[in-house]
Motif scaffolding. Structure first.
Motif, PDB file in Angstrom:
ATOM      1  N   PHE A 184      -4.959 165.777 106.638  1.00  0.00           N
ATOM      2  CA  PHE A 184      -4.159 165.407 105.591  1.00  0.00           C
ATOM      3  C   PHE A 184      -5.306 165.254 104.434  1.00  0.00           C
ATOM      4  O   PHE A 184      -5.428 165.481 103.194  1.00  0.00           O
ATOM      5  CB  PHE A 184      -3.409 164.355 105.651  1.00  0.00           C
ATOM      6  CG  PHE A 184      -2.884 163.615 104.682  1.00  0.00           C
ATOM      7  CD1 PHE A 184      -2.160 163.948 103.549  1.00  0.00           C
ATOM      8  CD2 PHE A 184      -3.597 162.230 104.043  1.00  0.00           C
ATOM      9  CE1 PHE A 184      -1.734 163.291 102.439  1.00  0.00           C
ATOM     10  CE2 PHE A 184      -3.387 161.608 102.914  1.00  0.00           C
ATOM     11  CZ  PHE A 184      -2.487 162.085 101.900  1.00  0.00           C
ATOM     12  N   GLU A 185      -6.139 164.247 104.903  1.00  0.00           N
ATOM     13  CA  GLU A 185      -7.336 163.913 103.930  1.00  0.00           C
ATOM     14  C   GLU A 185      -8.256 165.014 103.720  1.00  0.00           C
ATOM     15  O   GLU A 185      -8.564 165.156 102.310  1.00  0.00           O
ATOM     16  CB  GLU A 185      -8.239 162.960 104.785  1.00  0.00           C
ATOM     17  CG  GLU A 185      -7.693 161.699 105.035  1.00  0.00           C
ATOM     18  CD  GLU A 185      -7.169 160.938 103.947  1.00  0.00           C
ATOM     19  OE1 GLU A 185      -7.461 160.972 102.915  1.00  0.00           O
ATOM     20  OE2 GLU A 185      -6.473 159.915 104.192  1.00  0.00           O
ATOM     21  N   ARG A 186      -8.569 165.959 104.428  1.00  0.00           N
ATOM     22  CA  ARG A 186      -9.200 167.212 103.817  1.00  0.00           C
ATOM     23  C   ARG A 186      -8.467 167.971 103.018  1.00  0.00           C
ATOM     24  O   ARG A 186      -9.231 168.346 101.915  1.00  0.00           O
ATOM     25  CB  ARG A 186      -9.599 168.224 105.022  1.00  0.00           C
ATOM     26  CG  ARG A 186     -10.650 167.551 106.138  1.00  0.00           C
ATOM     27  CD  ARG A 186     -11.189 168.708 106.866  1.00  0.00           C
ATOM     28  NE  ARG A 186      -9.973 169.010 108.002  1.00  0.00           N
ATOM     29  CZ  ARG A 186      -9.738 168.612 109.163  1.00  0.00           C
ATOM     30  NH1 ARG A 186     -10.493 167.582 109.580  1.00  0.00           N
ATOM     31  NH2 ARG A 186      -8.965 169.126 110.119  1.00  0.00           N
ATOM     32  N   LEU A 187      -7.245 168.289 103.049  1.00  0.00           N
ATOM     33  CA  LEU A 187      -6.485 169.089 102.375  1.00  0.00           C
ATOM     34  C   LEU A 187      -6.099 168.516 100.891  1.00  0.00           C
ATOM     35  O   LEU A 187      -6.297 168.873  99.842  1.00  0.00           O
ATOM     36  CB  LEU A 187      -5.176 169.469 102.750  1.00  0.00           C
ATOM     37  CG  LEU A 187      -5.179 170.092 103.973  1.00  0.00           C
ATOM     38  CD1 LEU A 187      -3.742 170.512 104.679  1.00  0.00           C
ATOM     39  CD2 LEU A 187      -5.397 171.640 103.436  1.00  0.00           C
ATOM     40  N   LEU A 188      -6.300 167.002 100.885  1.00  0.00           N
ATOM     41  CA  LEU A 188      -5.992 166.428  99.495  1.00  0.00           C
ATOM     42  C   LEU A 188      -7.488 166.569  98.790  1.00  0.00           C
ATOM     43  O   LEU A 188      -7.260 166.679  97.465  1.00  0.00           O
ATOM     44  CB  LEU A 188      -5.746 164.759  99.824  1.00  0.00           C
ATOM     45  CG  LEU A 188      -5.205 164.147  98.705  1.00  0.00           C
ATOM     46  CD1 LEU A 188      -3.971 164.522  98.454  1.00  0.00           C
ATOM     47  CD2 LEU A 188      -5.241 162.472  99.247  1.00  0.00           C
ATOM     48  N   ILE A 189      -8.345 166.369  99.246  1.00  0.00           N
ATOM     49  CA  ILE A 189      -9.573 166.652  98.703  1.00  0.00           C
ATOM     50  C   ILE A 189      -9.881 168.106  98.121  1.00  0.00           C
ATOM     51  O   ILE A 189     -10.278 168.311  97.152  1.00  0.00           O
ATOM     52  CB  ILE A 189     -10.731 166.299  99.546  1.00  0.00           C
ATOM     53  CG1 ILE A 189     -10.873 164.833  99.898  1.00  0.00           C
ATOM     54  CG2 ILE A 189     -12.144 166.860  99.039  1.00  0.00           C
ATOM     55  CD1 ILE A 189     -11.995 164.531 100.997  1.00  0.00           C
ATOM     56  N   TRP A 190      -9.348 169.160  99.014  1.00  0.00           N
ATOM     57  CA  TRP A 190      -9.493 170.460  98.660  1.00  0.00           C
ATOM     58  C   TRP A 190      -8.843 170.997  97.391  1.00  0.00           C
ATOM     59  O   TRP A 190      -9.347 171.634  96.588  1.00  0.00           O
ATOM     60  CB  TRP A 190      -9.164 171.280  99.899  1.00  0.00           C
ATOM     61  CG  TRP A 190      -9.077 172.692  99.715  1.00  0.00           C
ATOM     62  CD1 TRP A 190      -9.835 173.785  99.568  1.00  0.00           C
ATOM     63  CD2 TRP A 190      -7.805 173.602  99.491  1.00  0.00           C
ATOM     64  NE1 TRP A 190      -9.247 174.910  99.145  1.00  0.00           N
ATOM     65  CE2 TRP A 190      -7.913 174.829  99.198  1.00  0.00           C
ATOM     66  CE3 TRP A 190      -6.450 172.858  99.652  1.00  0.00           C
ATOM     67  CZ2 TRP A 190      -6.808 175.463  98.838  1.00  0.00           C
ATOM     68  CZ3 TRP A 190      -5.546 174.047  99.226  1.00  0.00           C
ATOM     69  CH2 TRP A 190      -5.640 175.286  98.989  1.00  0.00           C
ATOM     70  N   ALA A 191      -7.570 170.491  97.743  1.00  0.00           N
ATOM     71  CA  ALA A 191      -6.485 170.841  96.556  1.00  0.00           C
ATOM     72  C   ALA A 191      -6.810 170.195  95.073  1.00  0.00           C
ATOM     73  O   ALA A 191      -6.582 170.914  94.183  1.00  0.00           O
ATOM     74  CB  ALA A 191      -4.939 170.410  96.889  1.00  0.00           C
ATOM     75  N   ASP A 192      -7.346 169.065  95.127  1.00  0.00           N
ATOM     76  CA  ASP A 192      -7.768 168.178  94.025  1.00  0.00           C
ATOM     77  C   ASP A 192      -8.735 168.959  93.400  1.00  0.00           C
ATOM     78  O   ASP A 192      -8.848 168.683  92.117  1.00  0.00           O
ATOM     79  CB  ASP A 192      -8.143 166.754  94.082  1.00  0.00           C
ATOM     80  CG  ASP A 192      -6.730 166.013  94.146  1.00  0.00           C
ATOM     81  OD1 ASP A 192      -5.956 166.354  93.387  1.00  0.00           O
ATOM     82  OD2 ASP A 192      -6.907 164.723  94.958  1.00  0.00           O
ATOM     83  N   GLU A 193      -9.586 169.764  93.940  1.00  0.00           N
ATOM     84  CA  GLU A 193     -10.656 170.741  93.518  1.00  0.00           C
ATOM     85  C   GLU A 193     -10.284 171.736  92.791  1.00  0.00           C
ATOM     86  O   GLU A 193     -11.163 172.444  92.193  1.00  0.00           O
ATOM     87  CB  GLU A 193     -11.847 170.379  94.155  1.00  0.00           C
ATOM     88  CG  GLU A 193     -12.500 169.294  94.808  1.00  0.00           C
ATOM     89  CD  GLU A 193     -13.423 169.531  95.825  1.00  0.00           C
ATOM     90  OE1 GLU A 193     -13.498 170.518  96.310  1.00  0.00           O
ATOM     91  OE2 GLU A 193     -14.204 168.456  96.100  1.00  0.00           O
ATOM     92  N   LEU A 194      -9.056 172.461  93.113  1.00  0.00           N
ATOM     93  CA  LEU A 194      -8.642 173.586  92.714  1.00  0.00           C
ATOM     94  C   LEU A 194      -8.448 173.523  90.976  1.00  0.00           C
ATOM     95  O   LEU A 194      -7.979 172.581  90.464  1.00  0.00           O
ATOM     96  CB  LEU A 194      -7.536 174.093  93.164  1.00  0.00           C
ATOM     97  CG  LEU A 194      -7.566 174.502  94.735  1.00  0.00           C
ATOM     98  CD1 LEU A 194      -6.359 174.822  95.148  1.00  0.00           C
ATOM     99  CD2 LEU A 194      -8.643 175.514  95.061  1.00  0.00           C
TER     100      LEU A 194
END
Length: 329
Positions: A184-194
Motif C-alpha cells: 500500500f505504501e509503495r503504491l501510494l508513492i508510485w501513483a502520486d508520481e504519475l
C-alpha cells in the motif's frame, strides 16, 4: 464481490427453477411477466433476467451495506450522459413510480434496485475474439474515453478515485497482512508520481472486460458502469485484458486493441508503460475486497455451492497474497 453472508441470505430464497420471491417482490416496482424472472448471477451484484410484455430486461440490486444510494445515482448519471451522446450503453428503465433507483425494505434488509434495458448482440470469450473484433473492442473503449474526457466536472461527484479505492483497501486489510500494508505504501508513492492531465486522467469504466461488452457485428454495447472511478485512462486498457494474465504491450491482440483505441482518442504511452503498477494496484484492492467478502466460517454448515465458492475465493486470496509477498523479497 459482496460478502458471502449477504449472498447466502438472498440465494436461500432461490428455488430449483432459479426463481426468487425476493426478486419478484423487488420487480413489483417495475412490473414483469409472471414467472419470467430468474437469477443469472451473484457477485458484486444480484442480476436477474426477466421479461415485461415480452421484452427482455435485467434487474440489478444490492444490499444497502454493499453500495450506497449516492454512488449508484452518480453511476446512472454517467450512463445517461453517455446515452445522450449516442453511445451504445445499457440505459436504466424507470420504475412505475418514475424512479431510476428503487429502495426496497424487506424482511431480509434494505436493497437498492435498478432495471436496465437489454442490448442487441452477444458476449464473446477471449478464445472467440478475432483480430477485427479486438480492434473494434479497443476502438469502442477509445470512443468511450473520448466522451468521458468531455464529462462535466459535476459528474465526478460520488464516484471514487484510485486513491479512495486504495485507502478503502488499507482499511479492510487485517493488520497481520504486513506485506500488503507495505505494498500500500509503495503504491501510494508510485501513483502520486504519475502525471495528471485531462488527456490521461478522468472517469474510467474500470471493468471493460469481455463480460461487460456485447458484440453486434461492427458495434459494441457497454454494460455495468458500477465500478466507474477516477483513474488513468491507460489503466482501463490494462484492466480490460485481465483475463489473459499479465499485461504485455507486445501481445499482438493487445497491439491491435490499442490500434483501434488510438483511432478515437489520444493515448499517453508513457502512462501505459507503467502497466505493472496498475496491475499491482488492482491486485491489492482485489485482495482487500476478497478478504472482506469471505466472512463465513469454513466449519459452518453451508450449501455445497457456497462451500465451493468460499474455497475458490480463498485460493485467489492466497494467490494474491503470495504475489504481493514476493515483492518484499
Amino acid at each position: 464481490m459482496m460478502k458471502l453472508s449477504t449472498m447466502k441470505k438472498v440465494m436461500n430464497t432461490v428455488n430449483s427453477e432459479w426463481r426468487s420471491p425476493l426478486g419478484e417482490e423487488i420487480l413489483e416496482r417495475w412490473g414483469y411477466d409472471k414467472c419470467s424472472a430468474t437469477i443469472l448471477r451473484a457477485s458484486a451484484n444480484f442480476i436477474f433476467e426477466f421479461y415485461k410484455e415480452g421484452k427482455q430486461l435485467f434487474l440489478r440490486f444490492n444490499d444497502s451495506s454493499e453500495r450506497d444510494y449516492s454512488s449508484i445515482e452518480a453511476e446512472l448519471n454517467i450512463v445517461k450522459y453517455l446515452g445522450n451522446r449516442a453511445l451504445n450503453v445499457a440505459q436504466p428503465i424507470t420504475s412505475l413510480n418514475g424512479n431510476d433507483i428503487e429502495v426496497i425494505e424487506t424482511k431480509l434488509g434494505t436493497f437498492y434496485a435498478v432495471v436496465f434495458e437489454a442490448l442487441e448482440g452477444k458476449h464473446l470469450n477471449m478464445e472467440e475474439i478475432s483480430d477485427q473484433q479486438a480492434y473494434i473492442w479497443g476502438k469502442s473503449l477509445g470512443n468511450l474515453h473520448a466522451n468521458l474526457k468531455q464529462l462535466p466536472e459535476e459528474y465526478r461527484v460520488n464516484r471514487p478515485s484510485w486513491k479512495d479505492l486504495l485507502l478503502e483497501a488499507k482499511e479492510a486489510l487485517p493488520k497481520k497482512e504486513l506485506a500488503a500494508h507495505k505494498e500500500f505504501e509503495r503504491l501510494l508513492i508510485w501513483a502520486d508520481e504519475l502525471s495528471l492531465s485531462k488527456e490521461n486522467f478522468g472517469i474510467i469504466h474500470y471493468d471493460f472486460e469481455l463480460d461487460n461488452v456485447i458484440f453486434d457485428n461492427n458495434t459494441i454495447g457497454m454494460l455495468d458502469f458500477d465500478d466507474s472511478s477516477l483513474h488513468w485512462f491507460a489503466a482501463d486498457i490494462v484492466y480490460a485484458w485481465r483475463d489473459v494474465g499479465d499485461f504485455n504491450v507486445k501481445n499482438p491482440m493487445i497491439t491491435t486493441f490499442i490500434d483501434g483505441y488510438k483511432t478515437e482518442t489520444n493515448l499517453d504511452m508513457e502512462i501505459l508503460r507503467a502497466f505493472s503498477g496498475f496491475e499491482r494496484l488492482h491486485k491489492l484492492i482485489s485482495l482487500a475486497k476478497l478478504i472482506r467478502a469471505v466472512d463465513i466460517d469454513a466449519a459452518e454448515d453451508h450449501p455445497e455451492w457456497l462451500i465451493n465458492l468460499r474455497l475458490k475465493l480463498s485460493g485467489i486470496i492466497e494467490k494474491y497474497r503470495l504475489s504481493i509477498e514476493k515483492l518484499n523479497k
